[in-house]
Scaffold this motif. Sequence first.
Motif, PDB file in Angstrom:
ATOM      1  N   GLN A 103      -9.126  -4.932  12.043  1.00 53.74           N
ATOM      2  CA  GLN A 103      -8.830  -5.022  13.623  1.00 53.74           C
ATOM      3  C   GLN A 103      -8.058  -3.727  13.716  1.00 53.74           C
ATOM      4  O   GLN A 103      -7.921  -3.480  14.945  1.00 53.74           O
ATOM      5  CB  GLN A 103      -8.191  -6.343  13.891  1.00 53.74           C
ATOM      6  N   SER A 104      -7.003  -3.223  12.965  1.00 51.89           N
ATOM      7  CA  SER A 104      -6.359  -2.232  13.331  1.00 51.89           C
ATOM      8  C   SER A 104      -6.455  -0.947  12.579  1.00 51.89           C
ATOM      9  O   SER A 104      -5.407  -0.122  12.341  1.00 51.89           O
ATOM     10  CB  SER A 104      -4.892  -2.750  13.342  1.00 51.89           C
ATOM     11  N   LYS A 105      -7.571  -0.783  11.707  1.00 54.71           N
ATOM     12  CA  LYS A 105      -7.730   0.210  10.835  1.00 54.71           C
ATOM     13  C   LYS A 105      -7.307   1.616  11.506  1.00 54.71           C
ATOM     14  O   LYS A 105      -7.915   2.038  12.506  1.00 54.71           O
ATOM     15  CB  LYS A 105      -9.094   0.178  10.215  1.00 54.71           C
ATOM     16  N   GLY A 106      -6.490   2.292  10.679  1.00 57.47           N
ATOM     17  CA  GLY A 106      -6.222   3.471  11.334  1.00 57.47           C
ATOM     18  C   GLY A 106      -4.856   3.798  11.870  1.00 57.47           C
ATOM     19  O   GLY A 106      -4.495   4.968  12.282  1.00 57.47           O
ATOM     20  N   GLY A 114       0.943  -1.303   0.128  1.00 63.59           N
ATOM     21  CA  GLY A 114      -0.141   0.069  -0.063  1.00 63.59           C
ATOM     22  C   GLY A 114       0.701   1.341   0.103  1.00 63.59           C
ATOM     23  O   GLY A 114       1.951   1.284   0.161  1.00 63.59           O
ATOM     24  N   SER A 115       0.277   2.404  -0.176  1.00 65.01           N
ATOM     25  CA  SER A 115       0.944   3.538  -0.382  1.00 65.01           C
ATOM     26  C   SER A 115       0.691   4.636   0.838  1.00 65.01           C
ATOM     27  O   SER A 115       1.026   5.771   0.775  1.00 65.01           O
ATOM     28  CB  SER A 115       0.467   4.540  -1.609  1.00 65.01           C
ATOM     29  N   TYR A 116       0.242   3.914   1.992  1.00 65.78           N
ATOM     30  CA  TYR A 116      -0.183   4.582   3.313  1.00 65.78           C
ATOM     31  C   TYR A 116       0.353   4.032   4.479  1.00 65.78           C
ATOM     32  O   TYR A 116       0.870   3.233   4.396  1.00 65.78           O
ATOM     33  CB  TYR A 116      -1.681   5.002   3.290  1.00 65.78           C
ATOM     34  N   THR A 117       0.595   5.201   5.486  1.00 68.79           N
ATOM     35  CA  THR A 117       1.516   4.707   6.634  1.00 68.79           C
ATOM     36  C   THR A 117       0.625   4.282   7.733  1.00 68.79           C
ATOM     37  O   THR A 117       0.816   3.721   8.679  1.00 68.79           O
ATOM     38  CB  THR A 117       2.233   5.713   7.224  1.00 68.79           C
ATOM     39  N   ARG A 118      -0.789   4.054   7.290  1.00 72.48           N
ATOM     40  CA  ARG A 118      -1.812   3.681   8.373  1.00 72.48           C
ATOM     41  C   ARG A 118      -2.398   2.286   7.784  1.00 72.48           C
ATOM     42  O   ARG A 118      -2.404   1.926   6.742  1.00 72.48           O
ATOM     43  CB  ARG A 118      -2.920   4.484   8.556  1.00 72.48           C
ATOM     44  N   SER A 119      -2.737   1.505   8.830  1.00 75.03           N
ATOM     45  CA  SER A 119      -3.293   0.217   8.541  1.00 75.03           C
ATOM     46  C   SER A 119      -4.626   0.387   8.108  1.00 75.03           C
ATOM     47  O   SER A 119      -5.456   1.067   8.385  1.00 75.03           O
ATOM     48  CB  SER A 119      -3.251  -0.687   9.856  1.00 75.03           C
ATOM     49  N   GLY A 120      -4.872  -0.578   7.185  1.00 69.87           N
ATOM     50  CA  GLY A 120      -6.390  -0.718   6.464  1.00 69.87           C
ATOM     51  C   GLY A 120      -6.966  -1.952   6.877  1.00 69.87           C
ATOM     52  O   GLY A 120      -8.221  -1.932   6.629  1.00 69.87           O
ATOM     53  N   LYS A 121      -6.310  -2.635   7.819  1.00 65.41           N
ATOM     54  CA  LYS A 121      -7.058  -3.836   7.939  1.00 65.41           C
ATOM     55  C   LYS A 121      -8.223  -3.463   9.187  1.00 65.41           C
ATOM     56  O   LYS A 121      -7.983  -2.623  10.048  1.00 65.41           O
ATOM     57  CB  LYS A 121      -6.060  -4.878   8.940  1.00 65.41           C
ATOM     58  N   GLY A 142      -3.595  11.162  24.888  1.00 65.48           N
ATOM     59  CA  GLY A 142      -5.014  10.410  24.850  1.00 65.48           C
ATOM     60  C   GLY A 142      -5.265   9.952  23.650  1.00 65.48           C
ATOM     61  O   GLY A 142      -6.168   8.992  23.568  1.00 65.48           O
ATOM     62  N   TRP A 143      -4.357  10.223  22.547  1.00 66.96           N
ATOM     63  CA  TRP A 143      -4.837   9.635  21.134  1.00 66.96           C
ATOM     64  C   TRP A 143      -3.458   9.580  20.456  1.00 66.96           C
ATOM     65  O   TRP A 143      -3.399  10.377  19.491  1.00 66.96           O
ATOM     66  CB  TRP A 143      -5.831  10.627  20.602  1.00 66.96           C
ATOM     67  N   SER A 144      -2.520   8.952  20.432  1.00 69.92           N
ATOM     68  CA  SER A 144      -1.472   8.697  20.134  1.00 69.92           C
ATOM     69  C   SER A 144      -1.436   8.195  18.803  1.00 69.92           C
ATOM     70  O   SER A 144      -1.967   7.088  18.579  1.00 69.92           O
ATOM     71  CB  SER A 144      -0.346   8.081  20.980  1.00 69.92           C
ATOM     72  N   ASP A 145      -0.750   8.775  17.844  1.00 73.03           N
ATOM     73  CA  ASP A 145      -0.791   8.371  16.239  1.00 73.03           C
ATOM     74  C   ASP A 145      -0.020   6.972  16.336  1.00 73.03           C
ATOM     75  O   ASP A 145      -0.608   6.074  15.802  1.00 73.03           O
ATOM     76  CB  ASP A 145      -0.117   9.445  15.584  1.00 73.03           C
ATOM     77  N   ASP A 146       1.105   6.798  16.832  1.00 73.58           N
ATOM     78  CA  ASP A 146       2.000   5.791  16.832  1.00 73.58           C
ATOM     79  C   ASP A 146       2.507   5.326  18.161  1.00 73.58           C
ATOM     80  O   ASP A 146       3.275   4.279  18.343  1.00 73.58           O
ATOM     81  CB  ASP A 146       3.304   6.017  15.684  1.00 73.58           C
ATOM     82  N   GLY A 147       2.088   5.727  19.133  1.00 76.25           N
ATOM     83  CA  GLY A 147       2.408   5.218  20.314  1.00 76.25           C
ATOM     84  C   GLY A 147       3.917   5.615  20.952  1.00 76.25           C
ATOM     85  O   GLY A 147       4.276   4.932  22.012  1.00 76.25           O
ATOM     86  N   LYS A 203       6.593  -3.513  18.273  1.00 74.74           N
ATOM     87  CA  LYS A 203       5.426  -2.924  18.733  1.00 74.74           C
ATOM     88  C   LYS A 203       4.387  -2.655  17.337  1.00 74.74           C
ATOM     89  O   LYS A 203       3.546  -2.272  17.432  1.00 74.74           O
ATOM     90  CB  LYS A 203       5.882  -1.579  19.360  1.00 74.74           C
ATOM     91  N   TYR A 204       5.335  -2.679  16.238  1.00 78.01           N
ATOM     92  CA  TYR A 204       4.403  -2.620  14.820  1.00 78.01           C
ATOM     93  C   TYR A 204       4.713  -3.825  14.171  1.00 78.01           C
ATOM     94  O   TYR A 204       5.439  -4.608  14.205  1.00 78.01           O
ATOM     95  CB  TYR A 204       5.155  -1.395  14.336  1.00 78.01           C
ATOM     96  N   PRO A 205       3.667  -4.226  13.276  1.00 79.88           N
ATOM     97  CA  PRO A 205       3.812  -5.366  12.404  1.00 79.88           C
ATOM     98  C   PRO A 205       5.110  -5.853  11.819  1.00 79.88           C
ATOM     99  O   PRO A 205       5.391  -4.574  11.211  1.00 79.88           O
ATOM    100  CB  PRO A 205       2.501  -5.052  11.472  1.00 79.88           C
ATOM    101  N   ALA A 206       5.441  -6.841  11.564  1.00 76.39           N
ATOM    102  CA  ALA A 206       6.611  -7.197  10.972  1.00 76.39           C
ATOM    103  C   ALA A 206       6.165  -7.220   9.374  1.00 76.39           C
ATOM    104  O   ALA A 206       5.111  -7.344   8.876  1.00 76.39           O
ATOM    105  CB  ALA A 206       7.046  -8.766  11.368  1.00 76.39           C
ATOM    106  N   ASN A 207       7.197  -7.184   8.577  1.00 77.30           N
ATOM    107  CA  ASN A 207       6.897  -7.099   7.088  1.00 77.30           C
ATOM    108  C   ASN A 207       6.757  -8.743   6.621  1.00 77.30           C
ATOM    109  O   ASN A 207       6.859  -9.347   7.477  1.00 77.30           O
ATOM    110  CB  ASN A 207       8.162  -6.532   6.396  1.00 77.30           C
ATOM    111  N   ASP A 208       7.047  -8.948   5.364  1.00 78.64           N
ATOM    112  CA  ASP A 208       6.357 -10.277   4.930  1.00 78.64           C
ATOM    113  C   ASP A 208       7.726 -11.129   5.132  1.00 78.64           C
ATOM    114  O   ASP A 208       7.506 -12.463   4.908  1.00 78.64           O
ATOM    115  CB  ASP A 208       6.086 -10.109   3.376  1.00 78.64           C
ATOM    116  N   PHE A 209       8.830 -10.683   5.578  1.00 75.65           N
ATOM    117  CA  PHE A 209       9.932 -11.649   6.119  1.00 75.65           C
ATOM    118  C   PHE A 209      10.043 -11.982   7.217  1.00 75.65           C
ATOM    119  O   PHE A 209      10.922 -12.871   7.918  1.00 75.65           O
ATOM    120  CB  PHE A 209      11.339 -11.008   5.631  1.00 75.65           C
TER     121      PHE A 209
END
Length: 561
Positions: A306-309, A297-304, A327-332, A341-347
């Motif tokens: 369960q974790s959309k946005g 994808g071409s965006y930095t936010r998740s489209g899934k 109270g509303w952290s973008d990336d924690g 803390k963030y999803p792994a890539n395809d490897f």
Amino acid sequence: MKVNKIIALRLMLSMIMIIGFASCSKKSSSKSASRGTGWDVDSKRVSNAKKQEAGPGLIFVEGGTFTMGKVEDDVMHDWNNTPTQQHVQSFYMDETEVTNFMYREYLDWLKNVFPPTEDIYEHIYEGASPDTLVWRNRLGYNETMTNNYLRHPAYASYPVVGVNWIQAVEFSQWRTDRVNEAILEKKGYLKKNAKTQDVTAEASFSTETYLKAPTMTYGGNEEIVLKGAKGARKSPKAGKDGKVTEQKNVYAQRSSGILLPEYRLPTEAEWEYAAAADVGQREYNIYKGQKKYPWSGSYTRSGKRQSKGDQLANFKQGNGDYGGIAGWSDDGADITNEVKKYPANDFGLYDMAGNVAEWVLDVYRPVIDNESNDFNYFRGNRYTKNKIGSDGKVEIVTLETMKRDTLSNGKVIVRSFPGQIAQVPVDENETYLRQNFDKSNNINYRDGDKQSSKYYNFGNSESDTEKEKDDKKMYNSPKHNVTTDSLGMMVRKYDVSSKRTTLINDEVRVYKGGSWRDRAYWLDPAQRRYFPQDMATDYIGFRCAMSKVGPKAEKRKSARN
């Protein structure tokens, strides 16, 4: 009746012959005949050969072809990302960046073996320690990180920063020795717990020393370096003639297949290939498009669902926005974040974009020269060989012969430790009449040497021997000189020349990936920047890699799957 008896007798004879042949074949199979000579050889090592085991913390990355240097956006227009087709062999890479906890293990080992309180070990521990002052800012209050980031348990799983390229290389070499030391202990080739109870500055373990001269490992202590796995080798007995023949191959060797290749920094090609992870959008033998980030994808936010946005990496959102509002952290995270803390890539690799940028092995040059090589591309080779002493044996580094270097910032580091084999550049004995390399230092090959400079006169027969002047070099960078005098005081000599034209030299290294300080533009795996190898920052860390020996794939594959 007679006929039936004859038939029965023939059947019995046939059965006896079959059983005899079977028993003979079983006996002959106990020893395997060489396909090359027909001699009976010990085939255990061949028949029991296993695939390479992944070292601690490593993930398998199957090699392949990819387009290196192809960026989605090039707003900088700096001409250092020319797309080239490259092929990378399979390798292993750290699942995460090296963390503070992992690096502190290295520091604790150094402090235990080379106590910094003793003058003879001066600079060893200090030279390996990260620069915690990288957190300071003229107009910012960051003393909390300065004092706590490296050692407080709250930051144990955060990526280590403040480590320069040289320190990262030294850590990788130390890690190689500790991992192989543990393997040999487990297999029974080293005394149990010697790595913690018996190790000293004069008696420590080095993988290369063990392979080349095992009797010199641990200072030549035979009570630690054992002959044979798990004590299986017994004392040799006298033969019929009364002579005692020493047994051979009682130490582990490369052919034993149990020692791992060295941990090292990944090359730029390996890092970019692993970060892009185009394998996730493969269809048969082609890639379906080009990724902008390590995820699809071409965006930095998740489209899934369960974790959309949610943000998929830790990076700077905008001017004055490092982590969103309270109270509303973008990336924690505002600075670095815990690994994984963030999803792994395809490897299966984490934080290949964001968190911290990462050192790679290459010396920086603006152009990737795929015309000269498109297989395992790497710029920075300095070929060396083992130093041989006057007695004909390899020369082992001692406390007196340790090599110390004074960096451009005045910091003193140790580059070779006791127990290692001393290295010297290769010479004409290795390069004579070779076509693939002709000298030890190949950093400037085709980009920085005299022949690649615009000042090189191809028609002048004396061009090859003419002394190269500073203002005639392809990369005419400043040359600062920092030394120490006889009293140990630092002597700084800054280059004040006004004729310098670039900051590129043989001591600047590539670093890849965006960091917590960078905008999304730098998250593209193809983006590349450079930094002096002896300087550190609060946004560059590293991870290790290891070459894979053997087949390209772990499982057999065909065009159909």
